[in-house]
Design a protein around this motif. Structure first.
Motif, PDB file in Angstrom:
ATOM      1  N   VAL A   1       0.861  -1.182   0.000  1.00  0.00           N
ATOM      2  CA  VAL A   1       0.000   0.000   0.000  1.00  0.00           C
ATOM      3  C   VAL A   1       0.903   1.240   0.000  1.00  0.00           C
ATOM      4  CG1 VAL A   1      -1.888   1.203   1.157  1.00  0.00           C
ATOM      5  CG2 VAL A   1      -1.720  -1.309   1.314  1.00  0.00           C
ATOM      6  N   GLN A   2       1.015   1.897  -1.155  1.00  0.00           N
ATOM      7  CA  GLN A   2       1.887   3.079  -1.298  1.00  0.00           C
ATOM      8  C   GLN A   2       1.175   4.120  -2.183  1.00  0.00           C
ATOM      9  OE1 GLN A   2       3.541   5.588  -0.805  1.00  0.00           O
ATOM     10  NE2 GLN A   2       5.619   4.713  -0.506  1.00  0.00           N
ATOM     11  N   PRO A   3       0.427   5.046  -1.551  1.00  0.00           N
ATOM     12  CA  PRO A   3      -0.276   6.077  -2.328  1.00  0.00           C
ATOM     13  C   PRO A   3       0.666   7.096  -2.955  1.00  0.00           C
ATOM     14  CG  PRO A   3      -0.553   6.449   0.031  1.00  0.00           C
ATOM     15  CD  PRO A   3       0.128   5.129  -0.120  1.00  0.00           C
ATOM     16  N   GLY A   4       1.961   7.044  -2.607  1.00  0.00           N
ATOM     17  CA  GLY A   4       2.932   7.930  -3.241  1.00  0.00           C
ATOM     18  C   GLY A   4       3.252   7.525  -4.662  1.00  0.00           C
ATOM     19  N   VAL A   5       2.771   6.353  -5.104  1.00  0.00           N
ATOM     20  CA  VAL A   5       2.977   5.885  -6.476  1.00  0.00           C
ATOM     21  C   VAL A   5       1.763   6.248  -7.315  1.00  0.00           C
ATOM     22  CG1 VAL A   5       3.252   3.869  -7.962  1.00  0.00           C
ATOM     23  CG2 VAL A   5       4.504   4.001  -5.799  1.00  0.00           C
ATOM     24  N   ASP A   6       1.998   6.930  -8.420  1.00  0.00           N
ATOM     25  CA  ASP A   6       0.931   7.262  -9.374  1.00  0.00           C
ATOM     26  C   ASP A   6       0.879   6.158 -10.423  1.00  0.00           C
ATOM     27  OD1 ASP A   6      -0.649   8.240 -11.472  1.00  0.00           O
ATOM     28  OD2 ASP A   6      -0.060  10.318 -11.098  1.00  0.00           O
ATOM     29  N   ASN A   7      -0.244   5.525 -10.548  1.00  0.00           N
ATOM     30  CA  ASN A   7      -0.406   4.400 -11.476  1.00  0.00           C
ATOM     31  C   ASN A   7      -0.012   4.775 -12.897  1.00  0.00           C
ATOM     32  OD1 ASN A   7      -1.151   2.032 -12.748  1.00  0.00           O
ATOM     33  ND2 ASN A   7      -3.338   2.405 -12.607  1.00  0.00           N
ATOM     34  N   ASN A   8      -0.207   6.022 -13.267  1.00  0.00           N
ATOM     35  CA  ASN A   8       0.059   6.451 -14.647  1.00  0.00           C
ATOM     36  C   ASN A   8       1.508   6.896 -14.856  1.00  0.00           C
ATOM     37  OD1 ASN A   8      -2.684   6.104 -15.469  1.00  0.00           O
ATOM     38  ND2 ASN A   8      -3.188   8.003 -14.383  1.00  0.00           N
ATOM     39  N   GLN A   9       2.329   6.858 -13.794  1.00  0.00           N
ATOM     40  CA  GLN A   9       3.700   7.359 -13.933  1.00  0.00           C
ATOM     41  C   GLN A   9       4.755   6.339 -13.499  1.00  0.00           C
ATOM     42  OE1 GLN A   9       4.435  11.427 -12.522  1.00  0.00           O
ATOM     43  NE2 GLN A   9       2.223  11.667 -12.133  1.00  0.00           N
ATOM     44  N   ILE A  10       4.397   5.054 -13.429  1.00  0.00           N
ATOM     45  CA  ILE A  10       5.355   4.052 -12.960  1.00  0.00           C
ATOM     46  C   ILE A  10       6.493   3.909 -13.969  1.00  0.00           C
ATOM     47  CG2 ILE A  10       5.664   1.636 -12.295  1.00  0.00           C
ATOM     48  CD1 ILE A  10       2.782   1.589 -11.394  1.00  0.00           C
TER      49      ILE A  10
ATOM     50  N   LYS B   1       6.637 -15.335  -5.807  1.00  0.00           N
ATOM     51  CA  LYS B   1       6.151 -16.431  -6.658  1.00  0.00           C
ATOM     52  C   LYS B   1       7.111 -17.623  -6.652  1.00  0.00           C
ATOM     53  CE  LYS B   1       3.145 -14.171 -10.061  1.00  0.00           C
ATOM     54  NZ  LYS B   1       2.967 -13.878 -11.501  1.00  0.00           N
ATOM     55  N   ASP B   2       8.411 -17.329  -6.761  1.00  0.00           N
ATOM     56  CA  ASP B   2       9.402 -18.411  -6.818  1.00  0.00           C
ATOM     57  C   ASP B   2       9.431 -19.226  -5.539  1.00  0.00           C
ATOM     58  OD1 ASP B   2      10.137 -17.688  -9.340  1.00  0.00           O
ATOM     59  OD2 ASP B   2      12.077 -16.810  -8.786  1.00  0.00           O
ATOM     60  N   THR B   3       9.219 -18.583  -4.406  1.00  0.00           N
ATOM     61  CA  THR B   3       9.357 -19.271  -3.123  1.00  0.00           C
ATOM     62  C   THR B   3       8.061 -19.974  -2.721  1.00  0.00           C
ATOM     63  OG1 THR B   3       8.913 -17.158  -2.029  1.00  0.00           O
ATOM     64  CG2 THR B   3      11.222 -17.793  -2.293  1.00  0.00           C
ATOM     65  N   TYR B   4       7.052 -19.202  -2.373  1.00  0.00           N
ATOM     66  CA  TYR B   4       5.816 -19.818  -1.862  1.00  0.00           C
ATOM     67  C   TYR B   4       4.596 -19.575  -2.754  1.00  0.00           C
ATOM     68  CZ  TYR B   4       8.404 -20.772   2.400  1.00  0.00           C
ATOM     69  OH  TYR B   4       9.323 -21.250   3.307  1.00  0.00           O
ATOM     70  N   ALA B   5       4.845 -19.133  -3.995  1.00  0.00           N
ATOM     71  CA  ALA B   5       3.766 -18.930  -4.974  1.00  0.00           C
ATOM     72  C   ALA B   5       2.672 -18.020  -4.426  1.00  0.00           C
ATOM     73  CB  ALA B   5       3.183 -20.274  -5.412  1.00  0.00           C
ATOM     74  N   ILE B   6       3.093 -16.913  -3.822  1.00  0.00           N
ATOM     75  CA  ILE B   6       2.143 -15.973  -3.213  1.00  0.00           C
ATOM     76  C   ILE B   6       1.906 -14.812  -4.174  1.00  0.00           C
ATOM     77  CG2 ILE B   6       1.722 -14.449  -1.246  1.00  0.00           C
ATOM     78  CD1 ILE B   6       3.721 -16.150   0.309  1.00  0.00           C
ATOM     79  N   PRO B   7       0.656 -14.483  -4.435  1.00  0.00           N
ATOM     80  CA  PRO B   7       0.376 -13.327  -5.294  1.00  0.00           C
ATOM     81  C   PRO B   7       0.638 -12.009  -4.557  1.00  0.00           C
ATOM     82  CG  PRO B   7      -1.668 -14.270  -4.481  1.00  0.00           C
ATOM     83  CD  PRO B   7      -0.572 -15.183  -4.030  1.00  0.00           C
ATOM     84  N   MET B   8       1.086 -10.996  -5.312  1.00  0.00           N
ATOM     85  CA  MET B   8       1.340  -9.685  -4.734  1.00  0.00           C
ATOM     86  C   MET B   8       0.626  -8.622  -5.553  1.00  0.00           C
ATOM     87  SD  MET B   8       4.972  -7.673  -4.142  1.00  0.00           S
ATOM     88  CE  MET B   8       4.964  -6.648  -5.613  1.00  0.00           C
ATOM     89  N   ALA B   9       0.015  -7.664  -4.883  1.00  0.00           N
ATOM     90  CA  ALA B   9      -0.668  -6.569  -5.560  1.00  0.00           C
ATOM     91  C   ALA B   9      -0.197  -5.245  -4.980  1.00  0.00           C
ATOM     92  CB  ALA B   9      -2.177  -6.707  -5.403  1.00  0.00           C
ATOM     93  N   LEU B  10      -0.298  -4.194  -5.803  1.00  0.00           N
ATOM     94  CA  LEU B  10       0.071  -2.839  -5.385  1.00  0.00           C
ATOM     95  C   LEU B  10      -1.183  -1.987  -5.306  1.00  0.00           C
ATOM     96  CD1 LEU B  10       2.039  -0.394  -4.981  1.00  0.00           C
ATOM     97  CD2 LEU B  10       2.106  -0.211  -7.494  1.00  0.00           C
ATOM     98  N   ILE B  11      -1.419  -1.388  -4.142  1.00  0.00           N
ATOM     99  CA  ILE B  11      -2.497  -0.419  -3.980  1.00  0.00           C
ATOM    100  C   ILE B  11      -1.846   0.959  -3.977  1.00  0.00           C
ATOM    101  CG2 ILE B  11      -4.340   0.423  -2.473  1.00  0.00           C
ATOM    102  CD1 ILE B  11      -4.618  -2.415  -1.381  1.00  0.00           C
ATOM    103  N   CYS B  12      -2.200   1.789  -4.987  1.00  0.00           N
ATOM    104  CA  CYS B  12      -1.523   3.064  -5.159  1.00  0.00           C
ATOM    105  C   CYS B  12      -2.536   4.151  -5.513  1.00  0.00           C
ATOM    106  CB  CYS B  12      -0.446   2.942  -6.231  1.00  0.00           C
ATOM    107  SG  CYS B  12      -1.091   2.460  -7.851  1.00  0.00           S
TER     108      CYS B  12
END
Length: 998
Positions: free
Chosen positions: A961-970, A986-997
């Motif tokens: 969770v990082q609102p300092g990231v602008d989705n349109n400027q990554i 993913k390589d280790t425990y096959a865990i999905p990751m998402a970014l909330i920005c």
């Protein structure tokens, strides 16, 4: 039973059941035993009078033993097979002049006196005639005043009955024990598993010249040690069931996750069974087992008396007055009361055949008591039905007791029938597999747990000759099981061999070997697991007409598909000359040299071993060119079978190039210059990282803190600066620098407090010195990692673009995105407050936990519960403040939070431990007068989730969770950091990751 009493001293007395009106002398009793014959009639059926087969076997075993030895001997007979009659028969038929019988409790002492006073059932079955007199029994219940009183008791009796606790008490002088031993020619210890080793050693030493017999239902003491003395007779529980002495016991497991509701759940099921049996016409009784008198009283008053008063429950505990207990038992005998709540008074010495239902609310302290207790419910009686036992198997204590019961006496697997309708976990698959087995079973299938290893063979045969196993292993020394549908053969073989340090033929090594063969016709392959590796080919030849063992290069294909494979050992064979082969083993940093030799063709691979990740789990794998494949696991048969199939899929895949597999393996490299890559994560050394319970402390001169409340974080995030990091929390911290040069690496103090690290057993050292020997691990944005001066680089580049589907944009209006934590005051314009508000509003979560702070699992831990599929979903949210007031394209805003996301995967392997950690952190918060960490839920809920994890599957998801990231400027640099973290998860425990920005 009617008998006469005579007092000897204040509390001790004599007991006799005379045939006439007058007492006779002990010598007259012994003469009657010597002058009359003793018969050993055998009962062939329940109605035929005589000794049972188990009793006769024990009697003959004792007689046989005493012809050649006077050493202590043990007789093992299950509860209910009639061991008291064996004792009586032994004393009379062997014409023992004075026997001391030692029992574990006053209750059993009274029963023993009652049974011996009339010589049990010996007259009834025709073992003795009316000319045989009943013995005079000395009842030694308290310490005599002097030797004269003790001599008076002994001189006037044939038998002495007492307890081990009296013989070991400080009141009973050692001279009394010695005098008792000098007057007796036999000592019998009943329920020998109750006798602590220290108590028995004391008595045994004094009774050393006296013939000793020990009787027990199990050869294991309550203290876990084996009973002293050779086992001269052991009547199996399964045979007792076959002979009809025992009926099966129906075990009803309860799956109650709420600790507050487990007692009522167990009671409800037990009373349901009681009422069902009564409706069928059975006069059954329900026994309620508690661990202590307060627990028994609680269950009586708050559960059984409150909800089931219609069955007139009674409480029978030693804390009650004798009058109250007698009245309660009378109500039971009269059929008024159907429920008895107690502690241990029914564990031995009381026979109430109608007790057929047992509600175990608390486990017994040991396996022997559990076995004896449950055994009483299984005794056969014509007018009674089968017994039932109810327990909450989610309760750790109960599960531990049952596991111990099954593992130490395998026959209980046949006696205790699991009637569960639950379809939970791999246990169901194992039970399904077990049902298909036939053969000469000696160990239940669920108790066979081989080391995970195998030899693989290929075969085009369309049938297997499993019955030819006996051409390899001698039938008289082996047990076999076979499941013809699953194509599994198991042989357990007893072996004995000479030892190499003596020529004496009486000294032999004895062992049991395990051999497992599994055939998969669809794959045209079979597999052998054996503790005697030299016999594998011989077994293969006996069972199959045509076969070929898999060896050489094909074996190493099993390493394919393992993410982040790190080889720890590489063994190579190199031709030195035409006639000589040199074997070399490479480990640690030298593994790189070994892999080079293995991939360039200059050497032949001999064996490899490594660790990595596959299908979301950490694994170990080893293989050798001779065909052995193994892992450092011990698992059940079903797991091994599935593991073999997975390895076969790789080994039979001709598209796999083993050179590519080895070239992709990770190897440590010694460096002398700091890597020119941005670091973004640092981990404690493994010893601290694995201290999830908080036994390690870190301190300065004024205060200390558990490791679970401490952080380790980087303080530099660029390509060139000295690598710096700190360890600490809000109270204190120390900053360090890691310097790398041609001579290796050093860790130096940079600023802050001087910290020490303290381990168990008083070991303490400066934290700087500890890091010199055990450096932390630093991770870089390209996926490489550094431990001291050992750098490990990824062989494959990470993806360059973070998936759009994994990016979630929120409107952060009204939130100060430079404020991360809500704090104790619940700051409403913080990032964390907004996140928690969104999670609450969704209505999806069972638990929302604010874990923000040093040593956190994540800033927010949330749990969803799928009640339909019985599944738990854990979500870990890592928040980070923006370095500026507006969202933008700043890669520095991602470094630390991506590192935090990676670090949290350590909880995936043990979510129960993670929940325990949350409980500890909640306790630390509230004990200091601060507000709770729970946003939804409480401690009780966390305990329920822990219990559910024992049977429910689970999954993890991680959110940044990082609102300092602008989705349109990554930017591409930001994508690299995100992709590095995602690839690691993913390589280790096959865990999905998402970014909330933004």
């Amino acid at each position: 039973m009617d008998f006469d009493k005579k007092k000897i001293g204040e509390k001790n007395y004599l007991v006799h059941a005379p045939k006439g009106s007058d007492w006779i002398s002990p010598s007259d009793v012994l003469t009657s035993w010597k002058n009359n014959s003793f018969n050993l009639p055998e009962s062939k059926s329940i109605t035929e009078p005589g000794f049972r087969s188990a009793q006769l076997g024990a009697i003959y075993a004792i007689k046989s033993h005493w012809t050649v030895s006077s050493a202590a001997a043990t007789v093992v007979m299950p509860t209910g097979t009639g061991k008291t009659e064996v004792m009586i028969a032994t004393v009379v038929s062997e014409r023992r002049s004075k026997t001391c019988i030692v029992v574990p409790s006053n209750l059993l002492r009274k029963q023993t006196i009652s049974r011996f006073s009339v010589l049990g059932k010996l007259r009834e079955i025709g073992a003795i005639n009316d000319q045989v007199y009943n013995p005079i029994i000395g009842c030694l219940i308290s310490s005599p005043k002097n030797i004269a009183e003790l001599q008076d008791l002994l001189d006037q009796s044939n038998l002495i009955v007492t307890t081990m606790s009296l013989l070991n008490s400080t009141h009973f002088k050692e001279e009394f024990v010695k005098f008792l031993a000098s007057k007796c020619d036999t000592i019998i210890i009943d329920e020998a598993h109750h006798v602590p080793a220290s108590s028995w050693n004391y008595v045994k030493k004094i009774f050393g010249a006296v013939r000793c017999l020990q009787f027990t239902a199990t050869p294991f003491r309550n203290d876990g040690k084996k009973i002293d003395g050779d086992i001269i007779y052991n009547f199996p529980l399964a045979l007792a069931q076959e002979y009809g002495y025992f009926k099966p016991i129906n075990f009803y497991p309860i799956y109650e996750f709420d600790d507050d509701a487990k007692d009522i759940s167990v009671a409800a099921k037990a009373v349901e069974l009681l009422e069902t049996d009564i409706a069928k016409g059975y006069p059954h009784l329900l026994l309620v087992r508690a661990s202590t008198q307060p627990r028994a009283r609680f269950l009586f008053e708050n559960i059984y008396q409150k909800y089931y008063a219609r069955h007139a429950p009674v409480l029978i505990v030693s804390g009650n007055s004798p009058t109250d207990n007698r009245e309660a038992l009378k109500n039971v005998d009269d059929g008024i009361s159907k429920i008895i709540v107690c502690v241990d008074m029914f564990s031995e010495g009381i026979d109430i055949p109608k007790l057929k239902i047992c509600a175990i609310h608390d486990k017994y302290k040991s396996l022997p008591i559990t076995m004896q207790f449950i055994g009483r419910f299984a005794r056969s009686q014509a007018d009674l039905g089968e017994a039932s036992v109810v327990a909450n198997v989610v309760d750790d204590d109960i599960k531990e007791a049952l596991d111990e019961l099954y593992s130490q006496d395998a026959d209980w697997n046949k006696i205790l029938k699991n009637t569960s309708d639950e379809k939970i976990g791999c246990e169901v698959e194992l039970q399904k597999l077990a049902r298909g087995f036939t053969g000469t079973e000696s160990i239940p299938l669920n108790q066979i747990k081989p080391k995970i290893s195998m030899f693989m063979y290929t075969s085009d045969d369309t049938e297997w000759h499993w019955k030819k196993w006996n051409t390899v292993f001698p039938e008289e020394y082996s047990h076999h099981y076979v499941n013809t549908q699953e194509k599994l053969l198991i042989v357990i073989e007893f072996c004995s061999s000479k030892v190499d340090w003596t020529s004496c033929r009486d000294i032999m090594n004895s062992t049991w070997n395990l051999h497992i063969l599994y055939w998969n016709p669809a794959k045209k392959a079979f597999f052998i697991n054996t503790t005697d590796k030299g016999i594998a080919d011989q077994l293969a030849e006996a069972i199959f007409d045509n076969y070929k063992r898999v060896t050489g290069e094909m074996v190493f294909r099993c390493l394919y598909g393992i993410n982040r494979l790190m080889l720890s050992t590489v063994g190579l064979k190199t031709a030195v000359s035409n006639h000589h082969i040199r074997y070399r083993m490479f480990a640690g940093v030298d593994v790189a040299e070994g892999i080079t030799g293995a991939t360039t063709g200059t050497s032949i691979k001999s064996n490899l071993f490594g660790v990595g990740y596959e299908n979301g789990s950490s694994i170990s794998i080893g293989c050798s060119y001779k065909g052995t494949i193994w892992a450092k696991w011990i698992e059940n048969i079903n797991f091994w079978k599935n593991w073999c199939d997975k390895q076969a899929d790789k080994i039979l895949n001709n598209d796999i190039n083993t050179l590519n597999v080895l070239q992709g393996a990770l190897v440590p490299e010694e460096i002398s210059v700091r890597p020119a890559v941005v670091p973004y994560r640092i981990d404690f050394p493994e010893e601290i990282e694995m201290d999830w319970r908080g036994s390690i402390t870190i301190k300065n001169k004024l205060t200390d803190s558990k490791s679970i409340l401490m952080d380790i974080k980087l303080t530099t995030f660029d390509e060139t600066s000295t690598l710096c990091f700190y360890v600490g929390n809000d109270n204190f911290k120390e900053e360090f620098s890691l310097n790398i040069g041609s001579g290796g690496f050093t860790v130096s103090h940079k600023s802050g407090s001087i910290l020490s690290i303290c381990f168990n057993r008083g070991r303490e050292m400066l934290l700087k010195d500890y890091f010199e020997k055990n450096p932390p691990t630093i991770w870089f944005v390209d996926g490489s990692s550094l431990e001291g001066n050992l750098l490990v680089k990824l062989k494959e580049a990470c993806p360059t673009v973070f998936p759009k589907a994994n990016i979630i944009s929120w409107d952060w209006s009204g939130i100060d995105i430079t404020k991360e934590s809500q704090g104790e005051n619940k700051n409403k314009n913080s990032i964390q407050y907004r996140l928690i508000s969104e999670l609450k509003a969704s209505g999806k979560y069972t638990l929302i936990f604010d874990d923000d702070g040093s040593g956190e699992v994540a800033d927010v831990v949330a749990v969803q519960e799928d009640a339909v599929n019985n599944r738990l979903s854990f979500e870990l949210y890592h928040c980070k403040f923006s370095s500026e007031a507006k969202a933008g394209a700043r890669v520095k805003d991602l470094y630390e939070v991506c590192g935090q996301a990676e670090k949290s995967i350590k909880w995936v392997s043990d979510p129960k431990l993670m929940l325990e950690r949350l409980l500890k952190r909640e306790q630390d918060r509230t004990s200091n007068g601060k507000t709770t960490r729970y946003e939804i839920g409480n401690n009780k809920l966390v305990y329920e989730l822990k219990n559910k994890l024992k049977v429910f599957p689970f999954s993890f998801s991680i959110f940044i969770v990082q609102p300092g990231v602008d989705n349109n400027q990554i930017t591409s640099a930001m994508h690299q950091v995100l992709c590095s973290a995602e690839t690691y998860l993913k390589d280790t425990y096959a865990i999905p990751m998402a970014l909330i920005c933004s």
